[in-house]
Design a protein around this motif. Structure first.
Motif, short mmCIF file in Angstrom:
data_model
loop_
_atom_site.label_atom_id
_atom_site.label_comp_id
_atom_site.label_asym_id
_atom_site.label_seq_id
_atom_site.Cartn_x
_atom_site.Cartn_y
_atom_site.Cartn_z
N ASP A 419 0.83 -1.20 0.00
CA ASP A 419 0.00 0.00 0.00
C ASP A 419 0.86 1.25 0.00
OD1 ASP A 419 -2.79 1.08 0.26
OD2 ASP A 419 -1.92 1.97 2.05
N ASP A 420 1.93 1.24 0.80
CA ASP A 420 2.87 2.36 0.83
C ASP A 420 3.54 2.55 -0.53
OD1 ASP A 420 4.48 4.40 1.66
OD2 ASP A 420 5.85 3.15 2.84
N TYR A 421 3.89 1.46 -1.17
CA TYR A 421 4.54 1.51 -2.49
C TYR A 421 3.60 2.07 -3.55
CZ TYR A 421 6.32 -0.26 -6.95
OH TYR A 421 6.73 -0.37 -8.26
N PHE A 422 2.38 1.58 -3.57
CA PHE A 422 1.43 2.04 -4.58
C PHE A 422 1.13 3.52 -4.43
CE2 PHE A 422 -0.10 -2.52 -4.78
CZ PHE A 422 0.43 -2.75 -6.03
N LYS A 423 0.90 3.94 -3.19
CA LYS A 423 0.49 5.33 -2.96
C LYS A 423 1.63 6.32 -3.14
CE LYS A 423 -3.47 4.65 0.12
NZ LYS A 423 -4.05 4.95 1.45
N ASN A 424 2.82 5.95 -2.71
CA ASN A 424 3.92 6.91 -2.67
C ASN A 424 4.98 6.73 -3.75
OD1 ASN A 424 2.93 8.22 -0.26
ND2 ASN A 424 3.60 6.41 0.86
N VAL A 425 4.91 5.64 -4.52
CA VAL A 425 5.89 5.42 -5.58
C VAL A 425 5.20 5.20 -6.92
CG1 VAL A 425 7.81 4.00 -6.39
CG2 VAL A 425 7.57 4.49 -3.95
N GLN A 426 4.59 4.05 -7.08
CA GLN A 426 4.03 3.72 -8.39
C GLN A 426 2.87 4.62 -8.78
OE1 GLN A 426 2.95 -0.37 -8.84
NE2 GLN A 426 2.59 -0.20 -11.04
N PHE A 427 2.02 4.94 -7.80
CA PHE A 427 0.88 5.80 -8.09
C PHE A 427 0.92 7.04 -7.19
CE2 PHE A 427 -0.44 1.53 -9.27
CZ PHE A 427 -0.91 1.73 -10.55
N ALA A 428 2.11 7.61 -7.08
CA ALA A 428 2.28 8.75 -6.18
C ALA A 428 1.37 9.91 -6.55
CB ALA A 428 3.73 9.20 -6.18
N ASN A 429 1.21 10.15 -7.85
CA ASN A 429 0.38 11.26 -8.31
C ASN A 429 -0.87 10.77 -9.05
OD1 ASN A 429 2.26 13.28 -7.42
ND2 ASN A 429 3.56 12.68 -9.15
N ALA A 430 -1.25 9.52 -8.79
CA ALA A 430 -2.42 8.99 -9.48
C ALA A 430 -3.64 9.85 -9.21
CB ALA A 430 -2.67 7.55 -9.03
#
Length: 522
Positions: A419-430
């Motif tokens: 969840d941390d990875y998706f929100k702050n890296v892969q989808f940081a500005n989603a």
């Protein structure tokens, strides 16, 4: 000199039918403009204040919705796809009752307001100038295309635009709220939608759906082992996929783990804890019911055998398709003495997809074969050994409780890290909020000025036109009055001169007559 200039700088209006001529001097117009200048300034200021005041009244009244702006930036949004690329993205999901319920709960408001709020939320989108110009160019090409080239133009031009920035409007007045409360509600909704967005598109859904919480105590001990083994296998597969996607060597600030750390953790629990308990159950024949366990093993072996046959058939058919598949090719023809001619295969998504499917089938087949062998060995061991003692059962139950705690911990850490990875890296500005709705007076005045600017300009231009027209008409009236007065004065002078001439002639005639009489008397 001034009078001379006034005569030379003028506007002449002629009426050829009546042979009349009107002359207006520029200096006369400027004089009238100078006379009316103060009146024009006052009228312009008053008009500007009136228009701005009306706009401010609308802005601060409940009839003007609160507005926020949000943005989406992820792979696929430019094509109108959702983050999973499984369907079309819909901004209307922000009106989902779950989002509004989350916002009302956070604000401590009554859930009964939900439908009033939901029905008064609307959306718009922001189109960048370059996209707008491109669409205009595309439409121009389509309009100019002849019937013969129309199909080619349609094939070449993609006239669709999918927005990435949206305006969110909340008509809080219609929903029964004041400006401050309505603004706060809208801002809370756009914030809560961020959490809902990640939940909706389920970045952790593959793990959560496959590693579901179950009451393992209701199963026999060997079956519990299989449940834990399956969960740990899925967790490791999920972590391995994330490791392949991650090119940042990500380490979560929330858990302190990397994906590789968690994969090794799951591997250790599998190879030490789970295998140790599994071997103890097998050696000591620990089971709640021997007959039920044997029936379960027979059932599993039968199902897995069918799966193995299916995988084998699909793999054989796929191998045959790959062998017969011919990639598209391109022919290269060179020019000159050192030219090189030949063919080259072109990259094919279909061909690559078949190889990817083949790899997946091979892995599934290999795992199925191993599972069949495992269940066969367990079945044989259970048939040849006696049932275990009460002490063995208590030990297994204690060990399984410890194993359950470790598996639960691994799943929880994996979900938090992912969840941390998706929100702050892969989808940081989603998903991001570009502008929150504002309830400050300065922001309201700025919005009012922005909304009234065009109207103010129109009114100021109209007043200026009236100002020029009034100066022109007054100058025209003044100059015509002067000309008429001058003409009348000239006529009077001509009449006076004629009378003087007549009087002079009469006097001369009288003098001549008197002179003739005197001569005769002599």
């Amino acid at each position: 000199m001034a009078k001379k200039d006034e005569r030379n700088l003028n506007i002449t209006i002629k009426n050829h039918e009546e042979k009349d001529e009107v002359i207006i001097s520029i200096s006369s117009i400027l004089q009238q403009m100078k006379r009316l200048f103060a009146l024009w300034i006052v009228a312009a200021i008053v008009a500007g204040l009136v228009v701005f005041s009306l706009s401010a009244f609308k802005t601060f009244s409940s009839s003007v919705p609160a507005e926020a702006i949000v943005s989406f930036t992820y792979d696929g949004i430019e094509q109108g796809l959702d983050p999973k690329k499984a369907g079309t993205f819909e901004i209307e999901t922000m009106k989902n009752p779950r989002v509004i319920e989350m916002a009302l709960t956070e604000m401590g408001m009554d859930i009964e307001n939900l439908e009033y709020i939901r029905s008064n939320i609307s959306f718009g989108y922001i189109m960048p100038q370059d996209a707008y110009e491109k669409l205009k160019a595309y439409n121009s090409v389509m309009e100019k295309a002849t019937s013969g080239s129309l199909s080619a133009a349609q094939a070449m031009l993609d006239v669709k635009y999918f927005p990435t920035k949206y305006e969110i409007f909340f008509n809080y007045g219609n929903a029964g709220f004041d400006k401050n409360t309505g603004t706060e509600i809208l801002n809370t909704i756009v914030d809560c939608y961020g959490d809902y967005f990640y939940q909706l598109y389920g970045f952790n859904e593959p793990l959560g759906a496959s590693v579901a919480a179950v009451d393992s105590a209701s199963y026999d001990y060997p079956q519990q082992i299989e449940l834990y083994r399956d969960s740990l296998r899925k967790v490791r597969n999920y972590l391995d996929e994330l490791t392949k996607e991650d090119n940042t060597a990500f380490r979560s600030s929330a858990t302190g783990y990397s994906f590789n750390d968690l994969s090794e953790y799951a591997k250790t629990v599998t190879s030490i804890d789970l295998d140790r308990i599994s071997s103890y159950i097998s050696v000591n024949n620990v089971t709640k019911n021997k007959d039920d366990a044997l029936s379960y093993y027979d059932y599993r072996i039968e199902n897995l055998t069918r799966d193995k046959d299916e995988y084998s058939e699909r793999l054989a058919a796929l191998d045959a398709s790959i062998a017969k598949y011919v990639k598209d090719s391109a022919t290269f023809i060179g020019a000159g003495a050192e030219s090189i001619n030949g063919n080259a295969s072109i990259h094919s998504d279909q061909y690559d997809s078949m190889f990817k499917t083949k790899t997946t089938l091979e892995a599934s087949l290999a795992q199925t074969v191993q599972d069949i062998k495992f269940y066969e060995s367990r079945r044989e061991a259970l048939k040849s050994n006696k049932t275990s003692s009460r002490a063995n059962i208590e030990k297994v139950e204690a060990d399984l409780a410890g194993l359950n705690a470790k598996v639960t911990d691994i799943v929880d850490l994996t979900e938090k890290t992912a969840d941390d990875y998706f929100k702050n890296v892969q989808f940081a500005n989603a998903y991001s909020v570009l502008a929150y709705a504002s309830k400050s007076a300065s922001a309201g005045l700025s919005q009012a000025l922005s909304a009234s600017l065009k109207k103010i300009i129109v009114w100021e231009l109209l007043i200026f036109a009236i100002y020029l027209a009034a100066a022109f008409l007054l100058a025209l009236k003044r100059d015509n009055s002067r000309k008429k007065a001058a003409a009348e004065a000239a006529d009077d002078d001509d009449e006076e001169d004629l009378e003087d001439v007549i009087e002079a002639i009469e006097e001369a005639a009288e003098k001549e007559a008197d002179s003739s009489k005197k001569s005769k008397k002599k």
